[in-house]
Design a protein around this motif. Structure first.
Motif, PDB file in Angstrom:
ATOM      1  N   MET A 135      40.976  47.200  40.319  1.00 55.98           N
ATOM      2  CA  MET A 135      41.472  46.276  39.304  1.00 55.98           C
ATOM      3  C   MET A 135      42.656  45.493  39.876  1.00 55.98           C
ATOM      4  O   MET A 135      43.542  46.075  40.490  1.00 55.98           O
ATOM      5  CB  MET A 135      41.882  47.043  38.054  1.00 55.98           C
ATOM      6  CG  MET A 135      40.748  47.845  37.463  1.00 55.98           C
ATOM      7  SD  MET A 135      41.282  48.780  36.055  1.00 55.98           S
ATOM      8  CE  MET A 135      40.401  47.910  34.784  1.00 55.98           C
ATOM      9  N   THR A 136      42.611  44.195  39.664  1.00 59.59           N
ATOM     10  CA  THR A 136      43.718  43.350  40.114  1.00 59.59           C
ATOM     11  C   THR A 136      44.086  42.394  38.981  1.00 59.59           C
ATOM     12  O   THR A 136      43.278  42.112  38.098  1.00 59.59           O
ATOM     13  CB  THR A 136      43.326  42.532  41.366  1.00 59.59           C
ATOM     14  OG1 THR A 136      42.183  41.742  41.066  1.00 59.59           O
ATOM     15  CG2 THR A 136      43.029  43.432  42.546  1.00 59.59           C
ATOM     16  N   LYS A 137      45.281  41.910  39.030  1.00 57.98           N
ATOM     17  CA  LYS A 137      45.725  40.924  38.040  1.00 57.98           C
ATOM     18  C   LYS A 137      44.997  39.612  38.306  1.00 57.98           C
ATOM     19  O   LYS A 137      44.656  39.309  39.460  1.00 57.98           O
ATOM     20  CB  LYS A 137      47.230  40.711  38.140  1.00 57.98           C
ATOM     21  CG  LYS A 137      48.038  41.926  37.736  1.00 57.98           C
ATOM     22  CD  LYS A 137      49.518  41.637  37.846  1.00 57.98           C
ATOM     23  CE  LYS A 137      50.322  42.858  37.455  1.00 57.98           C
ATOM     24  NZ  LYS A 137      51.764  42.628  37.560  1.00 57.98           N
ATOM     25  N   PRO A 138      44.768  38.814  37.269  1.00 52.81           N
ATOM     26  CA  PRO A 138      44.124  37.513  37.460  1.00 52.81           C
ATOM     27  C   PRO A 138      44.877  36.688  38.508  1.00 52.81           C
ATOM     28  O   PRO A 138      46.105  36.637  38.517  1.00 52.81           O
ATOM     29  CB  PRO A 138      44.195  36.859  36.081  1.00 52.81           C
ATOM     30  CG  PRO A 138      44.271  38.007  35.116  1.00 52.81           C
ATOM     31  CD  PRO A 138      45.051  39.064  35.827  1.00 52.81           C
ATOM     32  N   GLY A 139      44.108  36.081  39.394  1.00 57.01           N
ATOM     33  CA  GLY A 139      44.706  35.244  40.434  1.00 57.01           C
ATOM     34  C   GLY A 139      45.071  36.003  41.697  1.00 57.01           C
ATOM     35  O   GLY A 139      45.424  35.394  42.697  1.00 57.01           O
ATOM     36  N   THR A 140      45.012  37.329  41.658  1.00 59.10           N
ATOM     37  CA  THR A 140      45.326  38.133  42.838  1.00 59.10           C
ATOM     38  C   THR A 140      44.058  38.275  43.674  1.00 59.10           C
ATOM     39  O   THR A 140      43.001  38.616  43.142  1.00 59.10           O
ATOM     40  CB  THR A 140      45.817  39.538  42.428  1.00 59.10           C
ATOM     41  OG1 THR A 140      46.948  39.386  41.569  1.00 59.10           O
ATOM     42  CG2 THR A 140      46.195  40.373  43.627  1.00 59.10           C
ATOM     43  N   PRO A 141      44.124  38.001  44.983  1.00 58.70           N
ATOM     44  CA  PRO A 141      42.921  38.139  45.796  1.00 58.70           C
ATOM     45  C   PRO A 141      42.469  39.601  45.880  1.00 58.70           C
ATOM     46  O   PRO A 141      43.279  40.518  45.805  1.00 58.70           O
ATOM     47  CB  PRO A 141      43.333  37.618  47.170  1.00 58.70           C
ATOM     48  CG  PRO A 141      44.808  37.518  47.151  1.00 58.70           C
ATOM     49  CD  PRO A 141      45.275  37.548  45.726  1.00 58.70           C
ATOM     50  N   GLN A 142      41.162  39.783  46.017  1.00 59.26           N
ATOM     51  CA  GLN A 142      40.620  41.136  46.169  1.00 59.26           C
ATOM     52  C   GLN A 142      40.976  41.673  47.542  1.00 59.26           C
ATOM     53  O   GLN A 142      41.203  40.902  48.489  1.00 59.26           O
ATOM     54  CB  GLN A 142      39.105  41.115  46.027  1.00 59.26           C
ATOM     55  CG  GLN A 142      38.624  40.794  44.648  1.00 59.26           C
ATOM     56  CD  GLN A 142      37.104  40.880  44.540  1.00 59.26           C
ATOM     57  OE1 GLN A 142      36.425  41.148  45.512  1.00 59.26           O
ATOM     58  NE2 GLN A 142      36.587  40.655  43.346  1.00 59.26           N
ATOM     59  N   PRO A 143      41.014  42.998  47.685  1.00 58.96           N
ATOM     60  CA  PRO A 143      41.246  43.564  49.017  1.00 58.96           C
ATOM     61  C   PRO A 143      40.188  43.088  50.003  1.00 58.96           C
ATOM     62  O   PRO A 143      39.049  42.817  49.618  1.00 58.96           O
ATOM     63  CB  PRO A 143      41.127  45.080  48.777  1.00 58.96           C
ATOM     64  CG  PRO A 143      41.384  45.264  47.322  1.00 58.96           C
ATOM     65  CD  PRO A 143      40.887  44.015  46.653  1.00 58.96           C
ATOM     66  N   ALA A 144      40.548  42.973  51.247  1.00 61.43           N
ATOM     67  CA  ALA A 144      39.646  42.423  52.276  1.00 61.43           C
ATOM     68  C   ALA A 144      38.320  43.187  52.345  1.00 61.43           C
ATOM     69  O   ALA A 144      37.268  42.594  52.596  1.00 61.43           O
ATOM     70  CB  ALA A 144      40.338  42.451  53.639  1.00 61.43           C
ATOM     71  N   SER A 145      38.332  44.472  52.115  1.00 66.34           N
ATOM     72  CA  SER A 145      37.098  45.250  52.219  1.00 66.34           C
ATOM     73  C   SER A 145      36.126  44.944  51.101  1.00 66.34           C
ATOM     74  O   SER A 145      34.967  45.311  51.159  1.00 66.34           O
ATOM     75  CB  SER A 145      37.423  46.740  52.224  1.00 66.34           C
ATOM     76  OG  SER A 145      38.042  47.093  50.993  1.00 66.34           O
ATOM     77  N   ARG A 146      36.561  44.270  50.035  1.00 69.05           N
ATOM     78  CA  ARG A 146      35.712  43.988  48.875  1.00 69.05           C
ATOM     79  C   ARG A 146      35.297  42.517  48.773  1.00 69.05           C
ATOM     80  O   ARG A 146      34.569  42.164  47.886  1.00 69.05           O
ATOM     81  CB  ARG A 146      36.425  44.394  47.590  1.00 69.05           C
ATOM     82  CG  ARG A 146      36.640  45.861  47.482  1.00 69.05           C
ATOM     83  CD  ARG A 146      35.310  46.528  47.296  1.00 69.05           C
ATOM     84  NE  ARG A 146      35.470  47.957  47.230  1.00 69.05           N
ATOM     85  CZ  ARG A 146      34.496  48.805  47.392  1.00 69.05           C
ATOM     86  NH1 ARG A 146      33.288  48.393  47.651  1.00 69.05           N
ATOM     87  NH2 ARG A 146      34.719  50.083  47.318  1.00 69.05           N
ATOM     88  N   GLN A 147      35.784  41.677  49.651  1.00 73.24           N
ATOM     89  CA  GLN A 147      35.403  40.270  49.559  1.00 73.24           C
ATOM     90  C   GLN A 147      33.966  40.090  50.040  1.00 73.24           C
ATOM     91  O   GLN A 147      33.532  40.734  50.973  1.00 73.24           O
ATOM     92  CB  GLN A 147      36.347  39.418  50.398  1.00 73.24           C
ATOM     93  CG  GLN A 147      37.744  39.373  49.826  1.00 73.24           C
ATOM     94  CD  GLN A 147      38.684  38.550  50.673  1.00 73.24           C
ATOM     95  OE1 GLN A 147      38.353  38.147  51.772  1.00 73.24           O
ATOM     96  NE2 GLN A 147      39.875  38.310  50.160  1.00 73.24           N
ATOM     97  N   THR A 148      33.266  39.205  49.356  1.00 71.48           N
ATOM     98  CA  THR A 148      31.870  38.934  49.746  1.00 71.48           C
ATOM     99  C   THR A 148      31.726  37.555  50.321  1.00 71.48           C
ATOM    100  O   THR A 148      32.529  36.708  50.153  1.00 71.48           O
ATOM    101  CB  THR A 148      30.918  39.094  48.537  1.00 71.48           C
ATOM    102  OG1 THR A 148      31.358  38.223  47.497  1.00 71.48           O
ATOM    103  CG2 THR A 148      30.913  40.534  48.065  1.00 71.48           C
TER     104      THR A 148
END
Length: 62
Positions: free
Chosen positions: A49-62
């Motif tokens: 879970m991240t706050k709106p506008g916060t990028p996802q962790p690198a391991s989860r980016q698609t």
């Protein structure tokens, strides 16, 4: 069940550092895992879970 056997074997050395409630809860966890493994019904979920506008962790980016 091997995890549970090893825990039971090690408990005499550990019991001075942990309360009886810890032993009971840990045995419950280990035996619950054993039951789920035998039933082949366990699943693993990971929610990030991240706050709106916060990028996802690198391991989860698609």
């Amino acid at each position: 069940m091997a995890w549970h056997r090893r825990f039971r074997h090690a408990w005499p050395k550990l019991k001075g550092r942990y309360p009886e409630t810890f032993r009971r809860m840990w045995e419950y966890y280990l035996l619950s895992c054993a039951g789920a493994f035998r039933a082949r019904s366990n699943q693993l979920w990971q929610i990030v879970m991240t706050k709106p506008g916060t990028p996802q962790p690198a391991s989860r980016q698609t």
